[in-house]
Write an enzyme that holds these catalytic residues in place. Structure first.
Site, PDB file in Angstrom:
ATOM      1  N   GLY A  11       0.841  -1.205   0.000  1.00  0.00           N
ATOM      2  CA  GLY A  11       0.000   0.000   0.000  1.00  0.00           C
ATOM      3  C   GLY A  11       0.867   1.242   0.000  1.00  0.00           C
ATOM      4  CD  GLN A  15      -4.885   9.260   4.391  1.00  0.00           C
ATOM      5  OE1 GLN A  15      -4.612  10.364   4.865  1.00  0.00           O
ATOM      6  NE2 GLN A  15      -5.755   8.433   4.924  1.00  0.00           N
ATOM      7  CG  ASN A 133      -8.005  -1.321  10.390  1.00  0.00           C
ATOM      8  OD1 ASN A 133      -7.545  -1.987  11.305  1.00  0.00           O
ATOM      9  ND2 ASN A 133      -8.029   0.006  10.388  1.00  0.00           N
ATOM     10  CG  ASP A 161      -5.747   1.050  19.257  1.00  0.00           C
ATOM     11  OD1 ASP A 161      -6.899   1.424  19.013  1.00  0.00           O
ATOM     12  OD2 ASP A 161      -5.069   0.373  18.450  1.00  0.00           O
ATOM     13  NE  ARG A 164      -5.852   7.008  17.444  1.00  0.00           N
ATOM     14  CZ  ARG A 164      -6.488   6.346  16.478  1.00  0.00           C
ATOM     15  NH1 ARG A 164      -7.139   5.215  16.747  1.00  0.00           N
ATOM     16  NH2 ARG A 164      -6.488   6.803  15.245  1.00  0.00           N
ATOM     17  CG  HIS A 189      -6.683  -1.227  15.397  1.00  0.00           C
ATOM     18  ND1 HIS A 189      -6.488  -0.054  16.093  1.00  0.00           N
ATOM     19  CD2 HIS A 189      -7.018  -0.856  14.143  1.00  0.00           C
ATOM     20  CE1 HIS A 189      -6.686   0.967  15.277  1.00  0.00           C
ATOM     21  NE2 HIS A 189      -7.024   0.507  14.097  1.00  0.00           N
TER      22      HIS A 189
HETATM   23  P1  NAI Z   1      -5.093   4.405   1.517  1.00  0.00           P
HETATM   24  O1  NAI Z   1      -6.364   3.978   0.884  1.00  0.00           O
HETATM   25  O2  NAI Z   1      -4.639   5.812   1.420  1.00  0.00           O
HETATM   26  O3  NAI Z   1      -3.914   3.500   0.932  1.00  0.00           O
HETATM   27  C1  NAI Z   1      -4.002   2.125   0.834  1.00  0.00           C
HETATM   28  C2  NAI Z   1      -3.150   1.709  -0.363  1.00  0.00           C
HETATM   29  O4  NAI Z   1      -3.085   0.296  -0.367  1.00  0.00           O
HETATM   30  C3  NAI Z   1      -3.733   2.150  -1.697  1.00  0.00           C
HETATM   31  O5  NAI Z   1      -2.751   2.862  -2.416  1.00  0.00           O
HETATM   32  C4  NAI Z   1      -4.092   0.826  -2.374  1.00  0.00           C
HETATM   33  O6  NAI Z   1      -3.894   0.857  -3.771  1.00  0.00           O
HETATM   34  C5  NAI Z   1      -3.138  -0.134  -1.693  1.00  0.00           C
HETATM   35  N1  NAI Z   1      -3.570  -1.523  -1.697  1.00  0.00           N
HETATM   36  C6  NAI Z   1      -4.812  -2.026  -1.582  1.00  0.00           C
HETATM   37  N2  NAI Z   1      -4.806  -3.367  -1.685  1.00  0.00           N
HETATM   38  C7  NAI Z   1      -3.521  -3.718  -1.860  1.00  0.00           C
HETATM   39  C8  NAI Z   1      -2.875  -4.956  -2.060  1.00  0.00           C
HETATM   40  N3  NAI Z   1      -3.574  -6.103  -2.094  1.00  0.00           N
HETATM   41  N4  NAI Z   1      -1.538  -4.962  -2.207  1.00  0.00           N
HETATM   42  C9  NAI Z   1      -0.846  -3.811  -2.192  1.00  0.00           C
HETATM   43  N5  NAI Z   1      -1.396  -2.605  -2.032  1.00  0.00           N
HETATM   44  C10 NAI Z   1      -2.715  -2.560  -1.863  1.00  0.00           C
HETATM   45  O7  NAI Z   1      -5.206   3.931   3.037  1.00  0.00           O
HETATM   46  P2  NAI Z   1      -4.306   4.367   4.285  1.00  0.00           P
HETATM   47  O8  NAI Z   1      -4.876   5.557   4.924  1.00  0.00           O
HETATM   48  O9  NAI Z   1      -2.886   4.378   3.882  1.00  0.00           O
HETATM   49  O10 NAI Z   1      -4.588   3.144   5.268  1.00  0.00           O
HETATM   50  C11 NAI Z   1      -4.158   1.851   4.965  1.00  0.00           C
HETATM   51  C12 NAI Z   1      -4.801   0.831   5.914  1.00  0.00           C
HETATM   52  O11 NAI Z   1      -4.390   1.057   7.248  1.00  0.00           O
HETATM   53  C13 NAI Z   1      -6.330   0.877   5.943  1.00  0.00           C
HETATM   54  O12 NAI Z   1      -6.803  -0.471   5.948  1.00  0.00           O
HETATM   55  C14 NAI Z   1      -6.641   1.525   7.258  1.00  0.00           C
HETATM   56  O13 NAI Z   1      -7.895   1.136   7.758  1.00  0.00           O
HETATM   57  C15 NAI Z   1      -5.523   0.968   8.111  1.00  0.00           C
HETATM   58  N6  NAI Z   1      -5.230   1.699   9.348  1.00  0.00           N
HETATM   59  C16 NAI Z   1      -4.892   0.947  10.463  1.00  0.00           C
HETATM   60  C17 NAI Z   1      -4.575   1.537  11.656  1.00  0.00           C
HETATM   61  C18 NAI Z   1      -4.199   0.708  12.852  1.00  0.00           C
HETATM   62  O14 NAI Z   1      -4.057   1.289  13.938  1.00  0.00           O
HETATM   63  N7  NAI Z   1      -4.035  -0.602  12.769  1.00  0.00           N
HETATM   64  C19 NAI Z   1      -4.612   3.001  11.796  1.00  0.00           C
HETATM   65  C20 NAI Z   1      -4.933   3.714  10.589  1.00  0.00           C
HETATM   66  C21 NAI Z   1      -5.229   3.062   9.397  1.00  0.00           C
END
Ligand code: NAI
Length: 327
Positions: A11, A15, A133, A161, A164, A189
Site C-alpha cells: 500500500g 496515505q 484493517n 491505540d 492515543r 484494534h
Molecule cells: P489508503 O487507501 O490511502 O492507501 C491504501 C493503499 O493500499 C492504496 O494505495 C491501495 O492501492 C493499496 N492496496 C490495496 N490493496 C492492496 C494490495 N492487495 N496490495 C498492495 N497494495 C494494496 O489507506 P491508508 O490511509 O494508507 O490506510 C491503509 C490501511 O491502514 C487501511 O486499511 C486503514 O484502515 C488501516 N489503518 C490501520 C490503523 C491501525 O491502527 N491498525 C490506523 C490507521 C489506518
C-alpha cells in the site's frame, strides 16, 4: 558500515505509505546506522503504480544516505523476496454498501495471498506488522497462510491505540507523555479495545491513583480512545495516516531494537496467556529485547477488566470464525 536490510511496505502509494516511507529511509525505524532497501508493493492498477513511481521520485530527491535501494512491485512474491521486515499496510477499505462479511472476505483474499507470498520468499526471520484493517484478523490470516514461518513473526498494530491512550492520560493528569510507563491495550484494534492504565506509572507514581475516577475511565477515557479514529475522520475528512505511520515505526523499532525494559503494546498470536485462546491475534503488554517479545505475565485482572477483555475477545473470535472457511 552495516549491511543493508530489506523492508517491504505494501500500500506504498497510499496515505500511510506517504507518511512512513520517508521516516524509514531517514533511519527512524531501524536506527541511524542501518541502511535499508525498500521493496514497495502496490496493486497492479496503472494509476497506483504511477503514483508509487512519484513517491519514489520524492524519496530519491531526499538523497537519504541510508537508502541503499528501492524497487516497485505489483506481485507480492517478488516484493517480499528475502525481506527482513514487512509492513502490510495496503488493505481493502469498506466501500459503499459493503457488509462486514464482504469486507472480511475481500481482505481474507489479500492476506491469504500475502501470507503465502511471505512463506515462499521472505527471510525466515522476517518481522511482519499488519496495519491494514481489520488488522488483527488480517494478521491472523497471514500467519495461518505462512506455515513455514514461525507464528510469532506475525503481529498486528495496537500501538496507535496505546499512543492515543498515553496522550489522553497525559492531558488528564498533566504528566509528561514520555514519562508514562506500564500502560497497555488489550485485544482488538477496534473500538472494543481495552486501554488499561491500572498498572501505569509516571515518575514512580500510580496513574490510577492520580486519576482516581472510574466513571471517567469507563465513560470518557475508553470511548475517547476507542472512537479516536472516527473523530479524526470527522475532523480531517481523511483517516489518520501520520499518527498511524508513527505508531508503525514505534512498533517495529521497539521490536527490532528493544524496549529497554519498558512495556509496549503489540498484537501478537496468543500463547494462552490471560485465558486468551492460542493463536488469537490479541493486544498484550510485552517487553522486547534481542528482536523478541515477551508477554508481561502475572497481572491481576479485576472484574471490570475481565468484562472488557471478554468483549474484545468475543469480537475477534467472531471475525476469525467469519474467515475460517476461507483459509
Ligand atoms: P489508503 O487507501 O490511502 O492507501 C491504501 C493503499 O493500499 C492504496 O494505495 C491501495 O492501492 C493499496 N492496496 C490495496 N490493496 C492492496 C494490495 N492487495 N496490495 C498492495 N497494495 C494494496 O489507506 P491508508 O490511509 O494508507 O490506510 C491503509 C490501511 O491502514 C487501511 O486499511 C486503514 O484502515 C488501516 N489503518 C490501520 C490503523 C491501525 O491502527 N491498525 C490506523 C490507521 C489506518
Amino acid at each position: 558500515s552495516k549491511k543493508p536490510v530489506r523492508v517491504a511496505v505494501t500500500g506504498a502509494a497510499g496515505q500511510i505509505g506517504y507518511a512512513i516511507l520517508f521516516r524509514i529511509a531517514a533511519g527512524e525505524m531501524l536506527g541511524k546506522d542501518q541502511p535499508v532497501i525498500l521493496q514497495l508493493l502496490e496493486i497492479p492498477d496503472e494509476k497506483a503504480q504511477k503514483a508509487l513511481k512519484g513517491v519514489m521520485m520524492e524519496l530519491q530527491d531526499c538523497a537519504f544516505p541510508l537508502l541503499a535501494g528501492m524497487e516497485a512491485y505489483a506481485d507480492p512474491v517478488a516484493a517480499f523476496k528475502d525481506t527482513d521486515y514487512a509492513l502490510l499496510v495496503g488493505a481493502r477499505p469498506r466501500g459503499p454498501g459493503m457488509e462486514r462479511a464482504d469486507l472480511l472476505a475481500a481482505n481474507a483474499q489479500i492476506f491469504t495471498a500475502q501470507g503465502k507470498a511471505l512463506d515462499k520468499s521472505a527471510s525466515r526471520n522476517v518481522k511482519v506488522l499488519v496495519v491494514g484493517n481489520p488488522a488483527n484478523t488480517n494478521a491472523y490470516i497471514a500467519m495461518k497462510s505462512a506455515p513455514s514461518l514461525p507464528r510469532e513473526n506475525f503481529t498486528a498494530m495496537l500501538r496507535l491505540d496505546h499512543n492515543r491512550a498515553a496522550s489522553q492520560i497525559a492531558a488528564k493528569t498533566g504528566v509528561a507523555v514520555g514519562d508514562i510507563e506500564k500502560l497497555t491495550v488489550w485485544g482488538n484494534h477496534s473500538p472494543s479495545m481495552y486501554a488499561d492504565y491500572r498498572f501505569a506509572t509516571a515518575g514512580g507514581k500510580s496513574i490510577k491513583d492520580m486519576i482516581n475516577d472510574q466513571e471517567w475511565n469507563a465513560n470518557t477515557f475508553l470511548p475517547t480512545v476507542g472512537k479516536r479514529g472516527a473523530a479524526i475522520i470527522e475532523a480531517r475528512g481523511l483517516s489518520s495516516a501520520a499518527s498511524a505511520a508513527n505508531a508503525a515505526i514505534d512498533h517495529m523499532r521497539d521490536w527490532a531494537l528493544g524496549s529497554n525494559g519498558k512495556w509496549v503494546t503489540m498484537g501478537i498470536p496468543s500463547n494462552g496467556d490471560y485465558g486468551i485462546p492460542k493463536d488469537i491475534m490479541f493486544g498484550f503488554p510485552v517487553v522486547t529485547s534481542n528482536g523478541k517479545y515477551e508477554v508481561v505475565k502475572g497481572l491481576d485482572i479485576d472484574a471490570f477488566s475481565q468484562e472488557r477483555i471478554n468483549k474484545t475477545l468475543k469480537e475477534l473470535q467472531e471475525e476469525q470464525a467469519g474467515v475460517a472457511h476461507l483459509l
